[in-house]
Design a protein around this motif. Sequence first.
Motif, PDB file in Angstrom:
ATOM      1  N   PHE A 174       0.852  -1.184   0.000  1.00  0.00           N
ATOM      2  CA  PHE A 174       0.000   0.000   0.000  1.00  0.00           C
ATOM      3  C   PHE A 174       0.891   1.239   0.000  1.00  0.00           C
ATOM      4  N   CYS A 175       0.420   2.283  -0.660  1.00  0.00           N
ATOM      5  CA  CYS A 175       1.196   3.516  -0.701  1.00  0.00           C
ATOM      6  C   CYS A 175       0.270   4.730  -0.700  1.00  0.00           C
ATOM      7  N   LEU A 176       0.843   5.863  -0.337  1.00  0.00           N
ATOM      8  CA  LEU A 176       0.168   7.155  -0.414  1.00  0.00           C
ATOM      9  C   LEU A 176       0.745   7.869  -1.620  1.00  0.00           C
ATOM     10  N   VAL A 177      -0.113   8.338  -2.511  1.00  0.00           N
ATOM     11  CA  VAL A 177       0.340   8.973  -3.740  1.00  0.00           C
ATOM     12  C   VAL A 177      -0.048  10.445  -3.726  1.00  0.00           C
ATOM     13  N   LEU A 178       0.921  11.305  -4.057  1.00  0.00           N
ATOM     14  CA  LEU A 178       0.705  12.750  -4.118  1.00  0.00           C
ATOM     15  C   LEU A 178       0.988  13.249  -5.524  1.00  0.00           C
ATOM     16  N   PRO A 179       0.337  14.323  -5.936  1.00  0.00           N
ATOM     17  CA  PRO A 179       0.576  14.841  -7.289  1.00  0.00           C
ATOM     18  C   PRO A 179       1.879  15.611  -7.418  1.00  0.00           C
ATOM     19  N   GLU A 180       2.480  16.018  -6.302  1.00  0.00           N
ATOM     20  CA  GLU A 180       3.702  16.820  -6.324  1.00  0.00           C
ATOM     21  C   GLU A 180       4.516  16.512  -5.071  1.00  0.00           C
ATOM     22  N   PRO A 181       5.781  16.956  -5.011  1.00  0.00           N
ATOM     23  CA  PRO A 181       6.582  16.717  -3.798  1.00  0.00           C
ATOM     24  C   PRO A 181       5.894  17.267  -2.563  1.00  0.00           C
ATOM     25  N   LEU A 182       6.082  16.573  -1.434  1.00  0.00           N
ATOM     26  CA  LEU A 182       5.401  16.965  -0.206  1.00  0.00           C
ATOM     27  C   LEU A 182       5.745  18.392   0.200  1.00  0.00           C
ATOM     28  N   GLY A 183       6.989  18.804  -0.057  1.00  0.00           N
ATOM     29  CA  GLY A 183       7.408  20.149   0.324  1.00  0.00           C
ATOM     30  C   GLY A 183       6.657  21.249  -0.396  1.00  0.00           C
ATOM     31  N   LEU A 184       6.069  20.929  -1.550  1.00  0.00           N
ATOM     32  CA  LEU A 184       5.305  21.921  -2.307  1.00  0.00           C
ATOM     33  C   LEU A 184       3.822  21.894  -1.955  1.00  0.00           C
ATOM     34  N   SER A 185       3.412  20.908  -1.150  1.00  0.00           N
ATOM     35  CA  SER A 185       2.002  20.771  -0.787  1.00  0.00           C
ATOM     36  C   SER A 185       1.631  21.792   0.279  1.00  0.00           C
ATOM     37  N   GLU A 186       0.338  22.081   0.364  1.00  0.00           N
ATOM     38  CA  GLU A 186      -0.140  23.011   1.380  1.00  0.00           C
ATOM     39  C   GLU A 186      -0.111  22.349   2.755  1.00  0.00           C
ATOM     40  N   ALA A 187      -0.160  23.185   3.801  1.00  0.00           N
ATOM     41  CA  ALA A 187       0.001  22.716   5.174  1.00  0.00           C
ATOM     42  C   ALA A 187      -0.994  21.622   5.579  1.00  0.00           C
ATOM     43  N   PRO A 188      -2.292  21.717   5.236  1.00  0.00           N
ATOM     44  CA  PRO A 188      -3.218  20.648   5.633  1.00  0.00           C
ATOM     45  C   PRO A 188      -2.827  19.282   5.084  1.00  0.00           C
ATOM     46  N   LEU A 189      -2.393  19.242   3.824  1.00  0.00           N
ATOM     47  CA  LEU A 189      -1.992  17.962   3.245  1.00  0.00           C
ATOM     48  C   LEU A 189      -0.704  17.467   3.896  1.00  0.00           C
ATOM     49  N   GLN A 190       0.216  18.351   4.172  1.00  0.00           N
ATOM     50  CA  GLN A 190       1.442  17.938   4.857  1.00  0.00           C
ATOM     51  C   GLN A 190       1.124  17.324   6.214  1.00  0.00           C
ATOM     52  N   ALA A 191       0.170  17.923   6.929  1.00  0.00           N
ATOM     53  CA  ALA A 191      -0.213  17.387   8.242  1.00  0.00           C
ATOM     54  C   ALA A 191      -0.804  15.995   8.100  1.00  0.00           C
ATOM     55  N   PHE A 192      -1.651  15.786   7.089  1.00  0.00           N
ATOM     56  CA  PHE A 192      -2.269  14.472   6.880  1.00  0.00           C
ATOM     57  C   PHE A 192      -1.210  13.442   6.516  1.00  0.00           C
ATOM     58  N   VAL A 193      -0.275  13.811   5.648  1.00  0.00           N
ATOM     59  CA  VAL A 193       0.767  12.874   5.223  1.00  0.00           C
ATOM     60  C   VAL A 193       1.624  12.461   6.410  1.00  0.00           C
ATOM     61  N   GLN A 194       2.042  13.416   7.212  1.00  0.00           N
ATOM     62  CA  GLN A 194       2.860  13.097   8.380  1.00  0.00           C
ATOM     63  C   GLN A 194       2.108  12.184   9.344  1.00  0.00           C
ATOM     64  N   TRP A 195       0.804  12.428   9.507  1.00  0.00           N
ATOM     65  CA  TRP A 195       0.001  11.605  10.402  1.00  0.00           C
ATOM     66  C   TRP A 195      -0.130  10.180   9.881  1.00  0.00           C
ATOM     67  N   ILE A 196      -0.474  10.017   8.622  1.00  0.00           N
ATOM     68  CA  ILE A 196      -0.728   8.666   8.103  1.00  0.00           C
ATOM     69  C   ILE A 196       0.555   7.866   7.990  1.00  0.00           C
ATOM     70  N   LEU A 197       1.680   8.515   7.711  1.00  0.00           N
ATOM     71  CA  LEU A 197       2.952   7.802   7.698  1.00  0.00           C
ATOM     72  C   LEU A 197       3.301   7.287   9.096  1.00  0.00           C
TER      73      LEU A 197
END
Length: 298
Positions: free
Chosen positions: A266-289
Motif C-alpha cells: 500500500f502507498c500514499l500517492v501525491l501529485p507533487e513533492p510533499l514540500g510543495l504541498s499546502e500545510a493541511p496535506l502535509q499534516a495528513f501525510v505526516q500523520w498517516i505515515l
Amino acid sequence: MRRKIPSSSALLAFEAAARHGSFARAAQELALTEGAISRQIARLEEFLGMALFERVGNRVRLAPSGVRYAAQVREILERLERESQYLMGQPAGSASLTIAAIPTFATRWLIPRLHRFQQACPHITVHIAERLEPFVLAGSGFDAALHFEHPAWAGMRSHYLLQELLIPVCSPALLAEYPEGSTLNDLPRLHRMQNPDAWQRYAQETGISLSNPAVGARFDLHTMLIEAAICGLGVALVPRLYVETELAQGRLLAPWPQSQSVAKNFCLVLPEPLGLSEAPLQAFVQWILAEAKAGSGQ
C-alpha cells in the motif's frame, strides 16, 4: 488569456434538455420558458459551431456530438456543485482534503484511525471517495490517493505505507463444527474473485496440503470475504491488517501460519513533492505515515 467557455446559463439549459430529452421539461425544471431554453441552446450551438440537437418535427433528440458533450457537461456541473457545497459548509478558518482510496483499505484501516487525525487537527476535514484503479491525480480534484503500488503512478510522488500479508481466518463457530484435529484441508475455503490462485500459492509457501485449493465460494471484495468468514461460511485468506480488530475481539481465529510473501504494497500517492504541498496535506501525510509505521510495528 480569456478562456473559451460557454455561459453557465447555456450549459445548465443544455444539460437539463439533454437529460430530459425535452426543451419543455427543461424549462419547467429551471423555471424558464421553453423559448428561453431554445435560445440558450442556440447560443451554445453557435458558440461551439455545431448542432447539439436534431430537430424532428416538434421533438428534439441529442445529435451524436451532443451525447458525449452532455455527459461531460453533466460531470463538470455535478463536480462544481459538489465543490461549492463543500465550501459553503466549511467553517471559517478551516480546511479540507479529498482523498481517493481503495474501498476496503478505507473502511477497514483508514476510517477506524481517522478520529486520531481529527483530534490532532480538528480544523481539517477529510473527505474520502472510492477509486478502484490508478488515475492521474493532477486535475482530478483529489489531494492524494491511498492505493497499491502500481506502474501507473509513475511521475507522481509515492510514499510506502504497509505490506499486504495474507492470513487464513475463520469464526470460532466454524471450528467448533469440526472434530478436534481437523486440518485446513477439511474446512470449506472462501476465495476472492480477483485472486483465484491465492490458496494454491499459500499451500505451496507454507507446505500445508490442500487437495483442491480452488474449491469454494468466491466473493468480489475483501469486505465480503471477511464478513463471510465471520458468519461461519468458511476460511478466508485475507490481509491481516484488515482483520486485526476481529482477531483481538475473538470474532475471528487464525490458527494457521501467515503467508510470508508480500501480496501487495500500500502507498500514499501525491501529485507533487510533499514540500510543495499546502500545510493541511502535509499534516495528513505526516500523520498517516506515522500511523502506518506504528501499525507495522516498525
